[in-house]
Design an enzyme around this catalytic site. Structure first.
Site, PDB file in Angstrom:
ATOM      1  N   ASP A  54      79.822  35.728  58.502  1.00  0.00           N
ATOM      2  CA  ASP A  54      79.475  34.420  57.950  1.00  0.00           C
ATOM      3  C   ASP A  54      80.550  33.960  56.968  1.00  0.00           C
ATOM      4  O   ASP A  54      81.212  34.770  56.337  1.00  0.00           O
ATOM      5  CB  ASP A  54      78.152  34.517  57.188  1.00  0.00           C
ATOM      6  CG  ASP A  54      76.972  34.566  58.138  1.00  0.00           C
ATOM      7  OD1 ASP A  54      77.185  34.490  59.363  1.00  0.00           O
ATOM      8  OD2 ASP A  54      75.836  34.683  57.648  1.00  0.00           O
ATOM      9  N   LEU A 101      63.398  30.157  49.755  1.00  0.00           N
ATOM     10  CA  LEU A 101      62.295  29.203  49.875  1.00  0.00           C
ATOM     11  C   LEU A 101      61.052  29.801  49.222  1.00  0.00           C
ATOM     12  O   LEU A 101      60.928  31.015  49.110  1.00  0.00           O
ATOM     13  CB  LEU A 101      62.035  28.905  51.357  1.00  0.00           C
ATOM     14  CG  LEU A 101      63.157  28.128  52.030  1.00  0.00           C
ATOM     15  CD1 LEU A 101      62.970  28.089  53.535  1.00  0.00           C
ATOM     16  CD2 LEU A 101      63.229  26.712  51.473  1.00  0.00           C
ATOM     17  N   ASP A 141      75.913  29.525  66.999  1.00  0.00           N
ATOM     18  CA  ASP A 141      75.158  30.779  66.889  1.00  0.00           C
ATOM     19  C   ASP A 141      73.689  30.559  66.544  1.00  0.00           C
ATOM     20  O   ASP A 141      73.050  31.439  65.993  1.00  0.00           O
ATOM     21  CB  ASP A 141      75.829  31.657  65.821  1.00  0.00           C
ATOM     22  CG  ASP A 141      75.424  33.114  65.937  1.00  0.00           C
ATOM     23  OD1 ASP A 141      75.166  33.565  67.067  1.00  0.00           O
ATOM     24  OD2 ASP A 141      75.357  33.796  64.908  1.00  0.00           O
TER      25      ASP A 141
END
Ligand SMILES: *[C@@H]1O[C@H](CO)[C@@H](O)[C@H](O)[C@H]1NC(C)=O
Ligand SMILES: *[C@@H]1O[C@H](CO)[C@@H](O)[C@H](O)[C@H]1NC(C)=O
Ligand SMILES: *[C@@H]1O[C@H](CO)[C@@H](O)[C@H](O)[C@H]1NC(C)=O
Ligand SMILES: *[C@@H]1O[C@H](CO)[C@@H](O)[C@H](O)[C@H]1NC(C)=O
Ligand SMILES: *[C@@H]1O[C@H](CO)[C@@H](O)[C@H](O)[C@H]1NC(C)=O
Ligand SMILES: *[C@@H]1O[C@H](CO)[C@@H](O)[C@H](O)[C@H]1NC(C)=O
Length: 489
Positions: free
Chosen positions: A220, A310, A372
């Protein structure tokens, strides 16, 4: 309705007992006509309300844009699309100035829009707080604002004046605990910040201009994660978790508060100057002691993206993406070969209502170059949840390559939210020097960031180019179908 008919029959029967059989046949006939037409009427009403309602039209057997013309050139489906889109784009650029948009109105709108994005995400007063010394109580308040923002179809609201405080808190608040994050395949840290907020830290693995050999290979990119968050706001797809840049001193901020599992993966290294570097490898699918993550030799710091978790009451549901890749070189997925693939998605009751979301997400992913998204994530047990833009790190890899397969949901379904379309076109054909191209807006939003430049100039230009390709794709759809078919509300 049938009981209603029955009543009519009974009344008529009582009045006229004669010619009973003809009457009843007649009445039954009328009733069935009424029933059928009512049924159709209700179907139409309900259909209107359903998303992507009239898409299934089997007489529209060639759902792909102009496929047949190019079939005999032996091109793959992807190459065919690409060729079509590029031709269309050339045509569009040639006729650039007959756009029906009102330039001044657009300019004013964008001026306000970008100002609002900027004022929300950047602290306007030049108060200079590199080391944030916010009280735990104040931080708790900041974190709770972010929690309250979350809804089925938003992670941050359109007007988010507290965003700058949240970003600043992510960048500078004290780390009170650091741990491994076992989710996913790559090395990440799970941090607990002062005030009890959890966040993920994705460290830098590549330089800004490093290119991996494959569209979905490699690690990433922290810079991609940061830019993607801001791009999601620009596109009005506010479904990405809040991300900020962060510079962390490993010896001072991570090691002293590390969990035993994280601490066990520390392998201090000696530098040439006989300094100790606090390297570690964490815990994840690809993590191992031979691939150490080491801080910068001179500063002892890591740079990365810090991602606000979150709220825990929102569980995530991970579902297989219908346009998932095979991840095998010699094996194509069905959608890569089947120009009618969208029909099969539309036939699925669980996928049909999400088609417009797949298209929105595809546009976002095409812009950032993310090939992806093999699964999509939604809020569990929340009706009408958006497709959340979680995990955008596989992005901004090769600025000279535009991966057409990412935009297949748009190409194959030829539908898009009118709102999305109207929004995108504002940025697409503004002249290159404009302050309102995607690249220019990203610069305005992020050029004060501590990690700027987050993107090379080449990557910034790719954003503008890809947006034009998207507009050409939509234009192709308009050409093949009616505008009213392509644009959905
Ligand atoms: C289906 O598509 C055909 C060809 O585009 C069109 O003539 C017809 O009206 C459509 N039918 C419906 C129900 O939308
Ligand atoms: C396309 O492929 C077929 C069979 O593989 C071949 O016979 C034909 O010559 C090819 N056409 C072109 C234009 O390459
Ligand atoms: C912020 O503070 C630092 C050191 O305290 C100083 O060097 C820098 O000039 C200040 N920046 C602004 C914009 O005030
Ligand atoms: C490095 O430091 C160690 C102990 O801290 C010392 O024994 C050693 O001599 C040093 N080596 C060099 C090259 O300075
Ligand atoms: C804008 O930039 C693109 C790519 O750099 C170039 O192809 C195009 O001609 C430019 N358009 C104008 C109007 O300068
Ligand atoms: C799309 O939105 C624009 C602007 O709000 C509106 O003028 C247009 O009629 C809409 N088109 C469709 C097909 O809904």
């Amino acid at each position: 309705m049938n009981s209603h008919c029955f009543l009519v029959i009974v009344i008529i029967n009582i009045k006229t007992m004669r010619r009973f059989k003809t009457r009843i046949v007649f009445v039954l006939f009328i009733c069935s006509i009424i029933t059928v037409s009512m049924l159709f009427y209700f179907m139409l009403i309900f259909d209107d309300k359903k998303l992507a309602n009239n898409i299934i039209n089997t007489s529209r057997s060639v759902i792909v844009v102009g496929f047949s013309e190019l079939r005999n050139e032996n091109l793959t489906l992807c190459e065919t699309y690409e060729k079509k889109v590029k031709l269309k784009l050339v045509q569009m650029l040639e006729n650039e100035h007959n756009d029906d948009g009102d330039d001044d109105v657009n300019e004013n709108y964008l001026e306000n829009f970008v100002e609002s994005l900027k004022s929300d995400s950047q602290r306007m007063d030049s108060s200079n707080s590199t080391a944030l010394n916010l009280e735990s109580k104040e931080l708790k308040k900041i974190w709770s604002i972010a929690k309250k923002w979350v809804r089925a179809r938003q992670i941050i609201p359109e007007k988010a004046p507290e965003l700058s405080s949240i970003i600043e808190a992510l960048q500078h608040s004290k780390i009170i605990k650091s741990d491994v994050s076992r989710k996913g395949t790559q090395l990440k840290l799970l941090l607990t910040l002062e005030g009890g907020q959890q966040a993920l830290f994705k460290p830098r693995r590549y330089s800004r201009d490093y290119i991996t050999d494959d569209i979905y290979a490699g690690a990433d990119r922290h810079n991609g994660e940061i830019v993607a968050f801001h791009l999601s706001r620009i596109l009005n797809q506010r479904y990405a978790p809040i991300v900020a840049s962060r510079i962390i001193n490993v010896a001072h901020e991570i090691k002293p508060v590390a969990s035993p599992s994280l601490l066990a993966t520390f392998v201090p290294q000696k530098t040439k100057l006989n300094k100790t570097l606090e390297c570690f490898y964490g815990e994840c699918y690809y993590c191992n002691e031979y691939e150490l993550l080491c801080p910068d030799e001179t500063t002892g710091t890591l740079e990365g993206a810090i991602i606000l978790m979150l709220p825990s009451q929102y569980q995530l549901q991970k579902l297989r993406h219908p346009w998932q890749r095979t991840y095998k070189k010699n094996l194509k997925a069905q959608w890569e070969m089947d120009s009618h693939y969208c029909l099969s998605v539309l036939k699925s009751n669980s996928l049909r209502p999400r088609v417009l979301d797949f298209v929105d997400t595809a546009i976002f992913d095409y812009l950032i170059g993310n090939a992806d998204r093999h699964h999509f994530e939604v809020f569990k047990d929340v009706s009408n949840s958006a497709l959340l833009l979680i995990d955008n790190g596989k992005s901004f890899g090769d600025p000279s390559h535009d991966e057409t397969t990412i935009i297949f949901p748009l190409l194959q379904c030829c539908v898009i939210r009118n709102q999305t379309y109207q929004h995108l076109r504002r940025f697409a054909f503004t002249i290159n020097s404009s302050r309102f191209t995607l690249s220019a807006i990203i610069k305005q939003l992020l050029s004060n960031d501590q990690l700027w430049p987050l993107l090379t100039e080449h990557h910034l230009q790719a954003l503008d180019r890809r947006l034009r390709m998207i507009m050409a794709t939509i234009e192709l759809c308009f050409e093949t179908y009616q505008r009213n078919y392509v644009l959905k509300n």
